[in-house]
Design a protein around this motif. Structure first.
Motif, PDB file in Angstrom:
ATOM      1  N   LYS A   1      83.093  28.444 -61.554  1.00 55.21           N
ATOM      2  CA  LYS A   1      83.412  30.224 -60.716  1.00 55.21           C
ATOM      3  C   LYS A   1      84.039  30.301 -62.813  1.00 55.21           C
ATOM      4  CE  LYS A   1      83.702  32.101 -57.028  1.00 55.21           C
ATOM      5  NZ  LYS A   1      84.054  32.888 -55.731  1.00 55.21           N
ATOM      6  N   SER A   2      85.271  29.515 -62.789  1.00 55.20           N
ATOM      7  CA  SER A   2      85.964  29.782 -64.344  1.00 55.20           C
ATOM      8  C   SER A   2      84.841  29.533 -65.574  1.00 55.20           C
ATOM      9  CB  SER A   2      87.259  28.768 -63.852  1.00 55.20           C
ATOM     10  OG  SER A   2      87.083  27.416 -64.356  1.00 55.20           O
ATOM     11  N   ARG A   3      83.626  29.125 -65.140  1.00 50.89           N
ATOM     12  CA  ARG A   3      82.775  28.987 -66.553  1.00 50.89           C
ATOM     13  C   ARG A   3      81.585  29.820 -65.934  1.00 50.89           C
ATOM     14  NH1 ARG A   3      81.591  22.262 -66.850  1.00 50.89           N
ATOM     15  NH2 ARG A   3      84.396  21.769 -66.976  1.00 50.89           N
ATOM     16  N   GLY A   4      81.757  30.297 -65.513  1.00 49.07           N
ATOM     17  CA  GLY A   4      80.717  31.966 -65.678  1.00 49.07           C
ATOM     18  C   GLY A   4      79.628  31.802 -64.312  1.00 49.07           C
ATOM     19  N   TRP A   5      79.663  30.302 -63.382  1.00 50.86           N
ATOM     20  CA  TRP A   5      78.706  31.029 -63.193  1.00 50.86           C
ATOM     21  C   TRP A   5      79.578  31.797 -61.042  1.00 50.86           C
ATOM     22  CZ3 TRP A   5      74.774  26.293 -62.030  1.00 50.86           C
ATOM     23  CH2 TRP A   5      75.196  25.535 -63.003  1.00 50.86           C
ATOM     24  N   ARG A   6      78.858  32.102 -60.564  1.00 50.78           N
ATOM     25  CA  ARG A   6      78.604  32.772 -59.609  1.00 50.78           C
ATOM     26  C   ARG A   6      78.065  32.267 -58.727  1.00 50.78           C
ATOM     27  NH1 ARG A   6      74.221  36.958 -58.264  1.00 50.78           N
ATOM     28  NH2 ARG A   6      72.525  36.367 -60.256  1.00 50.78           N
ATOM     29  N   VAL A   7      78.116  32.816 -56.960  1.00 50.69           N
ATOM     30  CA  VAL A   7      77.701  31.787 -56.337  1.00 50.69           C
ATOM     31  C   VAL A   7      76.386  32.859 -55.359  1.00 50.69           C
ATOM     32  CG1 VAL A   7      78.502  31.784 -53.254  1.00 50.69           C
ATOM     33  CG2 VAL A   7      80.721  31.375 -55.330  1.00 50.69           C
ATOM     34  N   LEU A   8      75.568  32.061 -55.222  1.00 52.17           N
ATOM     35  CA  LEU A   8      74.468  33.444 -54.277  1.00 52.17           C
ATOM     36  C   LEU A   8      74.644  32.561 -53.186  1.00 52.17           C
ATOM     37  CD1 LEU A   8      71.711  31.332 -57.247  1.00 52.17           C
ATOM     38  CD2 LEU A   8      73.171  33.200 -57.073  1.00 52.17           C
ATOM     39  N   GLY A   9      75.002  31.476 -52.596  1.00 54.28           N
ATOM     40  CA  GLY A   9      74.884  31.693 -50.909  1.00 54.28           C
ATOM     41  C   GLY A   9      74.978  30.156 -50.770  1.00 54.28           C
ATOM     42  N   PRO A  10      75.093  29.805 -49.232  1.00 54.79           N
ATOM     43  CA  PRO A  10      75.587  28.836 -48.659  1.00 54.79           C
ATOM     44  C   PRO A  10      74.235  27.740 -48.549  1.00 54.79           C
ATOM     45  CG  PRO A  10      74.618  29.920 -47.016  1.00 54.79           C
ATOM     46  CD  PRO A  10      74.865  30.820 -47.992  1.00 54.79           C
ATOM     47  N   GLY A  11      75.050  25.792 -49.445  1.00 55.85           N
ATOM     48  CA  GLY A  11      73.670  25.137 -49.405  1.00 55.85           C
ATOM     49  C   GLY A  11      73.805  23.842 -48.824  1.00 55.85           C
ATOM     50  N   GLU A  12      73.145  23.416 -49.419  1.00 54.30           N
ATOM     51  CA  GLU A  12      72.946  21.461 -48.355  1.00 54.30           C
ATOM     52  C   GLU A  12      74.249  21.198 -47.860  1.00 54.30           C
ATOM     53  OE1 GLU A  12      70.584  19.596 -50.461  1.00 54.30           O
ATOM     54  OE2 GLU A  12      68.811  20.602 -49.886  1.00 54.30           O
ATOM     55  N   GLU A  13      74.304  20.292 -47.412  1.00 53.71           N
ATOM     56  CA  GLU A  13      75.940  19.322 -46.713  1.00 53.71           C
ATOM     57  C   GLU A  13      76.913  19.616 -48.120  1.00 53.71           C
ATOM     58  OE1 GLU A  13      74.819  15.659 -44.862  1.00 53.71           O
ATOM     59  OE2 GLU A  13      73.174  16.434 -43.267  1.00 53.71           O
ATOM     60  N   GLY A  14      77.894  20.429 -47.706  1.00 55.58           N
ATOM     61  CA  GLY A  14      79.229  20.493 -48.919  1.00 55.58           C
ATOM     62  C   GLY A  14      78.602  20.811 -49.831  1.00 55.58           C
ATOM     63  N   SER A  15      77.533  21.537 -49.833  1.00 57.35           N
ATOM     64  CA  SER A  15      77.803  22.139 -51.187  1.00 57.35           C
ATOM     65  C   SER A  15      77.229  24.202 -51.148  1.00 57.35           C
ATOM     66  CB  SER A  15      76.407  21.477 -51.844  1.00 57.35           C
ATOM     67  OG  SER A  15      74.862  21.895 -51.448  1.00 57.35           O
ATOM     68  N   ILE A  16      77.485  24.360 -52.567  1.00 56.33           N
ATOM     69  CA  ILE A  16      77.222  26.054 -52.129  1.00 56.33           C
ATOM     70  C   ILE A  16      76.103  25.980 -53.901  1.00 56.33           C
ATOM     71  CG2 ILE A  16      78.274  27.812 -52.668  1.00 56.33           C
ATOM     72  CD1 ILE A  16      79.431  26.961 -50.379  1.00 56.33           C
ATOM     73  N   LEU A  17      75.321  26.501 -53.768  1.00 53.44           N
ATOM     74  CA  LEU A  17      74.176  27.209 -54.650  1.00 53.44           C
ATOM     75  C   LEU A  17      74.890  27.996 -55.544  1.00 53.44           C
ATOM     76  CD1 LEU A  17      70.751  27.380 -55.535  1.00 53.44           C
ATOM     77  CD2 LEU A  17      70.601  29.274 -53.506  1.00 53.44           C
ATOM     78  N   MET A  18      74.902  27.522 -56.817  1.00 52.89           N
ATOM     79  CA  MET A  18      75.205  28.606 -57.514  1.00 52.89           C
ATOM     80  C   MET A  18      74.454  28.607 -59.114  1.00 52.89           C
ATOM     81  SD  MET A  18      79.322  27.895 -57.830  1.00 52.89           S
ATOM     82  CE  MET A  18      79.042  28.336 -58.501  1.00 52.89           C
ATOM     83  N   GLU A  19      74.293  29.852 -59.377  1.00 48.52           N
ATOM     84  CA  GLU A  19      73.333  30.434 -60.908  1.00 48.52           C
ATOM     85  C   GLU A  19      74.781  30.361 -62.036  1.00 48.52           C
ATOM     86  OE1 GLU A  19      70.051  32.756 -61.118  1.00 48.52           O
ATOM     87  OE2 GLU A  19      71.654  34.223 -60.905  1.00 48.52           O
ATOM     88  N   GLY A  20      74.391  29.982 -63.324  1.00 48.81           N
ATOM     89  CA  GLY A  20      75.063  29.739 -64.343  1.00 48.81           C
ATOM     90  C   GLY A  20      74.431  29.649 -65.311  1.00 48.81           C
ATOM     91  N   PRO A  21      75.358  29.977 -66.643  1.00 44.74           N
ATOM     92  CA  PRO A  21      74.330  30.174 -68.176  1.00 44.74           C
ATOM     93  C   PRO A  21      74.071  28.702 -68.438  1.00 44.74           C
ATOM     94  CG  PRO A  21      77.376  29.632 -68.529  1.00 44.74           C
ATOM     95  CD  PRO A  21      76.806  30.096 -66.737  1.00 44.74           C
ATOM     96  N   MET A  22      73.008  28.271 -68.715  1.00 42.36           N
ATOM     97  CA  MET A  22      72.110  27.518 -69.594  1.00 42.36           C
ATOM     98  C   MET A  22      73.228  26.487 -70.336  1.00 42.36           C
ATOM     99  SD  MET A  22      69.481  25.285 -69.917  1.00 42.36           S
ATOM    100  CE  MET A  22      67.589  26.405 -68.890  1.00 42.36           C
TER     101      MET A  22
END
Length: 82
Positions: free
Chosen positions: A22-43
Motif C-alpha cells: 500500500k505504501s508503494r501505491g498498490w490497492r486492495v481488490l479483494g480476498p485472495g487465496e490462502e494467506g494472500s490478498i488480491l492487489m493491483e499496483g503500478p507496472m
C-alpha cells in the motif's frame, strides 16, 4: 473495474506485505487465496526490460546452458571418433 489497465499489475500478495505494498501505491481488490490478498499496483519501472527479456532473461540462460551441453557432447563424440 474488471478491465485490466495496461500500466497496472494484479497479483496475490501475502497478508504480511499488504501494508508495504500500500505504501508503494498498490490497492486492495479483494480476498485472495490462502494467506494472500488480491492487489493491483503500478507496472514495474523497468517495463521495457520485462517485455524485452521475459522472466528476467531465464530463457537466455536456459539456451546458453543447452548450447554448452551440446558443445560438450560434440567434443566427446569427436574424441571417441578419433
Amino acid at each position: 473495474m474488471d478491465d485490466l489497465a495496461p500500466d497496472h499489475v494484479r497479483a496475490f500478495i501475502a497478508r504480511t506485505r499488504v501494508a508495504e505494498m500500500k505504501s508503494r501505491g498498490w490497492r486492495v481488490l479483494g480476498p485472495g487465496e490462502e494467506g494472500s490478498i488480491l492487489m493491483e499496483g503500478p507496472m514495474l519501472a523497468s517495463r521495457t526490460e520485462v517485455l524485452d527479456a521475459p522472466i528476467g532473461g531465464v530463457f537466455d540462460d536456459l539456451i546458453a546452458r543447452a548450447m554448452e551441453r551440446a558443445d560438450a557432447r560434440d567434443r566427446m563424440d569427436a574424441r571417441r571418433a578419433a
